[in-house]
Design a protein around this motif. Structure first.
Motif, PDB file in Angstrom:
ATOM      1  N   GLY A   1      -6.248  -3.850   1.412  1.00 59.22           N
ATOM      2  CA  GLY A   1      -7.469  -3.097   1.675  1.00 59.22           C
ATOM      3  C   GLY A   1      -8.743  -3.921   1.771  1.00 59.22           C
ATOM      4  O   GLY A   1      -9.839  -3.376   1.679  1.00 59.22           O
TER       5      GLY A   1
ATOM      6  N   ASP B   1      -6.537  -3.743  11.416  1.00 58.24           N
ATOM      7  CA  ASP B   1      -6.631  -2.287  11.603  1.00 58.24           C
ATOM      8  C   ASP B   1      -6.877  -1.973  13.076  1.00 58.24           C
ATOM      9  O   ASP B   1      -6.848  -2.878  13.929  1.00 58.24           O
ATOM     10  CB  ASP B   1      -7.717  -1.686  10.692  1.00 58.24           C
ATOM     11  CG  ASP B   1      -9.111  -2.237  10.991  1.00 58.24           C
ATOM     12  OD1 ASP B   1      -9.313  -2.799  12.099  1.00 58.24           O
ATOM     13  OD2 ASP B   1      -9.993  -2.118  10.128  1.00 58.24           O
TER      14      ASP B   1
ATOM     15  N   TYR C   1      -0.309   2.659   5.634  1.00 51.82           N
ATOM     16  CA  TYR C   1      -0.006   3.623   4.565  1.00 51.82           C
ATOM     17  C   TYR C   1      -1.190   4.532   4.236  1.00 51.82           C
ATOM     18  O   TYR C   1      -1.016   5.578   3.633  1.00 51.82           O
ATOM     19  CB  TYR C   1       0.541   2.891   3.334  1.00 51.82           C
ATOM     20  CG  TYR C   1       2.000   2.539   3.541  1.00 51.82           C
ATOM     21  CD1 TYR C   1       2.990   3.520   3.453  1.00 51.82           C
ATOM     22  CD2 TYR C   1       2.390   1.247   3.892  1.00 51.82           C
ATOM     23  CE1 TYR C   1       4.322   3.220   3.685  1.00 51.82           C
ATOM     24  CE2 TYR C   1       3.723   0.933   4.129  1.00 51.82           C
ATOM     25  CZ  TYR C   1       4.687   1.928   4.018  1.00 51.82           C
ATOM     26  OH  TYR C   1       6.013   1.637   4.261  1.00 51.82           O
ATOM     27  N   GLY C   2      -2.403   4.148   4.685  1.00 54.47           N
ATOM     28  CA  GLY C   2      -3.560   5.012   4.447  1.00 54.47           C
ATOM     29  C   GLY C   2      -3.907   5.857   5.663  1.00 54.47           C
ATOM     30  O   GLY C   2      -4.945   6.524   5.680  1.00 54.47           O
ATOM     31  N   HIS C   3      -3.070   5.845   6.685  1.00 52.81           N
ATOM     32  CA  HIS C   3      -3.395   6.609   7.892  1.00 52.81           C
ATOM     33  C   HIS C   3      -3.389   8.105   7.575  1.00 52.81           C
ATOM     34  O   HIS C   3      -2.468   8.596   6.911  1.00 52.81           O
ATOM     35  CB  HIS C   3      -2.371   6.286   9.002  1.00 52.81           C
ATOM     36  CG  HIS C   3      -2.799   6.770  10.356  1.00 52.81           C
ATOM     37  ND1 HIS C   3      -2.626   8.075  10.764  1.00 52.81           N
ATOM     38  CD2 HIS C   3      -3.420   6.122  11.376  1.00 52.81           C
ATOM     39  CE1 HIS C   3      -3.113   8.216  11.999  1.00 52.81           C
ATOM     40  NE2 HIS C   3      -3.597   7.037  12.390  1.00 52.81           N
TER      41      HIS C   3
ATOM     42  N   SER D   1      -2.992  -1.149   4.373  1.00 47.05           N
ATOM     43  CA  SER D   1      -3.808   0.059   4.234  1.00 47.05           C
ATOM     44  C   SER D   1      -3.935   0.822   5.552  1.00 47.05           C
ATOM     45  O   SER D   1      -3.982   2.056   5.549  1.00 47.05           O
ATOM     46  CB  SER D   1      -5.170  -0.278   3.648  1.00 47.05           C
ATOM     47  OG  SER D   1      -5.704  -1.418   4.266  1.00 47.05           O
TER      48      SER D   1
ATOM     49  N   SER E   1       0.818  -1.215   0.000  1.00 51.09           N
ATOM     50  CA  SER E   1       0.000   0.000   0.000  1.00 51.09           C
ATOM     51  C   SER E   1       0.853   1.266   0.000  1.00 51.09           C
ATOM     52  O   SER E   1       0.323   2.370   0.161  1.00 51.09           O
ATOM     53  CB  SER E   1      -0.926   0.006   1.226  1.00 51.09           C
ATOM     54  OG  SER E   1      -1.767  -1.118   1.191  1.00 51.09           O
TER      55      SER E   1
ATOM     56  N   ASP F   1       3.623   4.164  -1.613  1.00 45.85           N
ATOM     57  CA  ASP F   1       3.817   4.861  -2.880  1.00 45.85           C
ATOM     58  C   ASP F   1       5.176   4.421  -3.438  1.00 45.85           C
ATOM     59  O   ASP F   1       6.227   4.790  -2.907  1.00 45.85           O
ATOM     60  CB  ASP F   1       3.792   6.374  -2.623  1.00 45.85           C
ATOM     61  CG  ASP F   1       4.049   7.171  -3.894  1.00 45.85           C
ATOM     62  OD1 ASP F   1       4.409   6.572  -4.931  1.00 45.85           O
ATOM     63  OD2 ASP F   1       3.901   8.405  -3.835  1.00 45.85           O
TER      64      ASP F   1
END
Ligand code: DX5
Ligand code: ZN
Length: 220
Positions: free
Chosen positions: A143, A177, A199-201, A196, A9, A11
């Motif tokens: 995800g 999560d 890295y999506g935090h 996710s 997840s 970049d």
């Protein structure tokens, strides 16, 4: 409990910074998801990216091979810098030999089980492993939602390890999560993978690792 952020997840345009960010947040291992478009319906990365990750960090690289015939690529991944190499029981007709090959190459062997695969399939090699990976989603994509029945499987994996007097890490991979990390730890996980959620935090990957750490300590 160890936290292994999955770079799936991240970049990939700035992979090294993305690894440094989780390192700064206190990550224990870096989880690398390798998919071949056959064993799972997605294609991701190969040894070149493992090499790039190796240059970015001294943390153990936890390489999860979601590929058919993984024995053909063990050399390449260990040569690229993998510390832990996990193969899927469903992809290995000669599981004992494959585990042995990983150990002989100087890496730590792990075996992963899909959600539909019974724990019994690893029983005979359990004593030879450093890691068992309980998949809490069907592998192929980041995800996805945590499959609730996984918690009981983690518990049973811990019981089996105790019954066989085997010391190994129990890693849980998929959909972990802030809502379920306490439950996962409580059931007996010693390592959690999180893609996710880290890295999506909203406050960045370092904060993502810290959030999981705080919750696991308080709820676990
Ligand atoms: C699933 C992979 C996992 C996954 C983790 O096929 O093995 O490592 O990407 O990502 P999240 O935490 O987003 O489920
Ligand atoms: Zn994985």
């Amino acid at each position: 409990m160890k936290i292994a952020p999955s770079i799936l997840s991240a970049d990939f345009g700035c992979l090294q910074e993305q690894i440094h960010a989780v390192e700064e947040g206190g990550a224990d291992w870096i989880h690398v998801d390798v998919m071949d478009g056959h064993f799972v319906p997605n294609l991701t990365i190969g040894p070149l990216i493992v090499e790039a990750a190796r240059r970015a960090t001294e943390l153990p690289l936890d390489v999860h091979l979601m590929i058919e015939a993984p024995h053909r690529y063990l050399d390449a991944f260990v040569g690229a810098g993998a510390d832990i190499v996990t193969v899927h029981v469903e992809a290995c007709p000669h599981l004992h030999r494959t585990v042995d090959q990983i150990r002989k190459l100087g890496a730590r062997p792990g075996v992963a089980l899909n959600p539909g695969t019974p724990l019994d399939t690893v029983r005979e090699v359990m004593a030879d492993l450093d890691l068992i990976v309980i998949m809490s989603v069907n592998p192929g994509f980041g995800g996805q939602r945590y499959i609730p029945g996984s918690t009981d499987k983690i518990r049973r994996a811990r019981v089996l390890a105790e019954e066989l007097s085997v010391e190994l890490e129990i890693e849980v991979d998929g959909g972990v999560d802030s809502r379920n990390v306490g439950e996962v730890q409580d059931a007996g996980a010693t390592v959690v993978v999180a893609g996710s959620a880290v890295y999506g935090h909203p406050h960045g990957p370092g904060a993502g690792v810290r959030a999981l750490r705080d919750l696991s300590v308080h709820q676990g």
